[in-house]
Design an enzyme around this catalytic site. Structure first.
Site, PDB file in Angstrom:
ATOM      1  N   ARG A 115       1.031  11.962  -9.398  1.00  0.00           N
ATOM      2  CA  ARG A 115       1.575  10.628  -9.138  1.00  0.00           C
ATOM      3  C   ARG A 115       2.964  10.462  -9.757  1.00  0.00           C
ATOM      4  O   ARG A 115       3.769   9.658  -9.303  1.00  0.00           O
ATOM      5  CB  ARG A 115       0.670   9.544  -9.745  1.00  0.00           C
ATOM      6  CG  ARG A 115      -0.702   9.439  -9.098  1.00  0.00           C
ATOM      7  CD  ARG A 115      -1.382   8.179  -9.633  1.00  0.00           C
ATOM      8  NE  ARG A 115      -2.820   8.193  -9.401  1.00  0.00           N
ATOM      9  CZ  ARG A 115      -3.406   7.792  -8.280  1.00  0.00           C
ATOM     10  NH1 ARG A 115      -2.680   7.366  -7.283  1.00  0.00           N
ATOM     11  NH2 ARG A 115      -4.720   7.819  -8.173  1.00  0.00           N
ATOM     12  N   PHE A 119      -0.688  15.903   4.374  1.00  0.00           N
ATOM     13  CA  PHE A 119      -1.047  15.317   3.085  1.00  0.00           C
ATOM     14  C   PHE A 119       0.169  15.344   2.158  1.00  0.00           C
ATOM     15  O   PHE A 119       0.809  16.371   1.997  1.00  0.00           O
ATOM     16  CB  PHE A 119      -2.233  16.045   2.444  1.00  0.00           C
ATOM     17  CG  PHE A 119      -2.883  15.226   1.378  1.00  0.00           C
ATOM     18  CD1 PHE A 119      -3.833  14.270   1.705  1.00  0.00           C
ATOM     19  CD2 PHE A 119      -2.524  15.379   0.050  1.00  0.00           C
ATOM     20  CE1 PHE A 119      -4.407  13.473   0.727  1.00  0.00           C
ATOM     21  CE2 PHE A 119      -3.099  14.577  -0.944  1.00  0.00           C
ATOM     22  CZ  PHE A 119      -4.047  13.630  -0.596  1.00  0.00           C
ATOM     23  N   GLU A 164       0.853  -1.194   0.000  1.00  0.00           N
ATOM     24  CA  GLU A 164       0.000   0.000   0.000  1.00  0.00           C
ATOM     25  C   GLU A 164       0.887   1.242   0.000  1.00  0.00           C
ATOM     26  O   GLU A 164       1.995   1.218   0.546  1.00  0.00           O
ATOM     27  CB  GLU A 164      -0.911  -0.052   1.249  1.00  0.00           C
ATOM     28  CG  GLU A 164      -1.765   1.161   1.517  1.00  0.00           C
ATOM     29  CD  GLU A 164      -2.833   1.426   0.463  1.00  0.00           C
ATOM     30  OE1 GLU A 164      -2.491   1.464  -0.723  1.00  0.00           O
ATOM     31  OE2 GLU A 164      -3.995   1.648   0.839  1.00  0.00           O
ATOM     32  N   ASP A 165       0.378   2.317  -0.586  1.00  0.00           N
ATOM     33  CA  ASP A 165       1.176   3.550  -0.604  1.00  0.00           C
ATOM     34  C   ASP A 165       1.238   4.196   0.780  1.00  0.00           C
ATOM     35  O   ASP A 165       2.299   4.568   1.258  1.00  0.00           O
ATOM     36  CB  ASP A 165       0.633   4.543  -1.650  1.00  0.00           C
ATOM     37  CG  ASP A 165      -0.852   4.871  -1.489  1.00  0.00           C
ATOM     38  OD1 ASP A 165      -1.515   4.308  -0.585  1.00  0.00           O
ATOM     39  OD2 ASP A 165      -1.366   5.696  -2.269  1.00  0.00           O
ATOM     40  N   ASP A 179      -3.479   5.713   6.506  1.00  0.00           N
ATOM     41  CA  ASP A 179      -3.898   6.981   7.098  1.00  0.00           C
ATOM     42  C   ASP A 179      -4.881   6.689   8.240  1.00  0.00           C
ATOM     43  O   ASP A 179      -4.474   6.357   9.347  1.00  0.00           O
ATOM     44  CB  ASP A 179      -4.516   7.818   5.971  1.00  0.00           C
ATOM     45  CG  ASP A 179      -4.903   9.218   6.366  1.00  0.00           C
ATOM     46  OD1 ASP A 179      -4.207   9.823   7.176  1.00  0.00           O
ATOM     47  OD2 ASP A 179      -5.927   9.721   5.844  1.00  0.00           O
TER      48      ASP A 179
HETATM   49  P1  IMP Z   1      -7.116   5.282   4.905  1.00  0.00           P
HETATM   50  O1  IMP Z   1      -8.217   4.366   4.546  1.00  0.00           O
HETATM   51  O2  IMP Z   1      -7.624   6.544   5.554  1.00  0.00           O
HETATM   52  O3  IMP Z   1      -6.011   4.641   5.704  1.00  0.00           O
HETATM   53  O4  IMP Z   1      -6.505   5.824   3.579  1.00  0.00           O
HETATM   54  C1  IMP Z   1      -5.761   5.063   2.727  1.00  0.00           C
HETATM   55  C2  IMP Z   1      -5.761   5.686   1.347  1.00  0.00           C
HETATM   56  O5  IMP Z   1      -6.003   7.092   1.368  1.00  0.00           O
HETATM   57  C3  IMP Z   1      -4.399   5.545   0.737  1.00  0.00           C
HETATM   58  O6  IMP Z   1      -4.286   4.361   0.015  1.00  0.00           O
HETATM   59  C4  IMP Z   1      -4.311   6.735  -0.182  1.00  0.00           C
HETATM   60  O7  IMP Z   1      -4.856   6.421  -1.434  1.00  0.00           O
HETATM   61  C5  IMP Z   1      -5.171   7.786   0.478  1.00  0.00           C
HETATM   62  N1  IMP Z   1      -4.347   8.741   1.242  1.00  0.00           N
HETATM   63  C6  IMP Z   1      -4.281   8.884   2.591  1.00  0.00           C
HETATM   64  N2  IMP Z   1      -3.419   9.851   2.936  1.00  0.00           N
HETATM   65  C7  IMP Z   1      -2.926  10.337   1.765  1.00  0.00           C
HETATM   66  C8  IMP Z   1      -1.949  11.351   1.459  1.00  0.00           C
HETATM   67  O8  IMP Z   1      -1.350  12.011   2.327  1.00  0.00           O
HETATM   68  N3  IMP Z   1      -1.717  11.554   0.135  1.00  0.00           N
HETATM   69  C9  IMP Z   1      -2.330  10.859  -0.859  1.00  0.00           C
HETATM   70  N4  IMP Z   1      -3.224   9.905  -0.616  1.00  0.00           N
HETATM   71  C10 IMP Z   1      -3.516   9.641   0.686  1.00  0.00           C
END
Ligand code: IMP
Length: 179
Positions: free
Chosen positions: A168, A155, A102-103, A106
């Site tokens: 990207r 972010f 995963e990238d 969050d």
């Molecule tokens: P989560 O479900 O809130 O943990 O979010 C996961 C997804 O949100 C990641 O796979 C990203 O695609 C997106 N995301 C969360 N934070 C960022 C950020 O700082 N930059 C870009 N995408 C983010």
């Protein structure tokens, strides 16, 4: 921040292309050591993990196979709170050593949902490798087995990560500022 125009943002480099490559080499060595020569299947989470996947795969010293899964949860810079699969795997993971790539983790919602779903498909082992981790933003606990960099609650874009599908292509990771 959700009103930011993705074309008019300001950003500052957080990790250079060189920083990223160095860290990935170390991560690859750690994962290879843990695998002890056993085959592994990488599940790359579209679209943010594509660059990370391509680089990490090349640093693994074990047989690697690859599949992709598409998940959507974000709009602009805010999580929508709802996770949905936009593109499912094309292979069976039953009995395999699986590492989800995963990238960024969050709130944890996406990975909590995804890991639960994948576990039901009975892999031999299931681990998570995230390029970035934002522990301060966590709403649901998620075990990150391998992590590239821990960052504060900000972010970021670049190296696969987007803001409304832009940026990207940047070879580095940058912090976004409001303009
Ligand atoms: P989560 O479900 O809130 O943990 O979010 C996961 C997804 O949100 C990641 O796979 C990203 O695609 C997106 N995301 C969360 N934070 C960022 C950020 O700082 N930059 C870009 N995408 C983010």
């Amino acid at each position: 921040m959700s009103s930011i125009d993705p074309e008019k943002i300001k950003f500052k480099t957080l990790y250079s292309a060189e920083d990223i490559q160095k860290r990935i080499e170390t991560l690859g060595a750690e994962i290879s050591k843990d695998l002890q020569g056993e085959p592994v299947m990488f599940i790359s989470v579209l679209k943010g993990a594509i660059m990370f996947t391509a680089d990490l795969m090349r640093s693994i010293k074990a047989p690697v196979t690859l599949d992709f899964i598409g998940v959507a949860s974000y709009q602009g810079t805010t999580s929508t709170g709802t996770v949905r699969i936009t593109n499912d795997l094309s292979t069976d993971i039953r009995g395999k050593n699986v590492i989800v790539l995963e990238d960024i983790v969050d709130t944890g919602r996406t990975l909590d949902y995804l890991l639960r779903m994948l576990k039901q498909r009975n892999p031999k082992t299931l681990k998570l490798c995230a390029l970035l981790n934002k522990p301060a933003a966590r709403e649901i606990p998620v075990q990150v087995d391998y992590c590239g960099f821990e960052i504060s609650n900000q972010f970021v874009i670049g190296y696969g990560l987007d803001l409304d599908q832009r940026w990207r292509e940047l070879p580095f990771i940058a912090q976004v500022y409001e303009t």
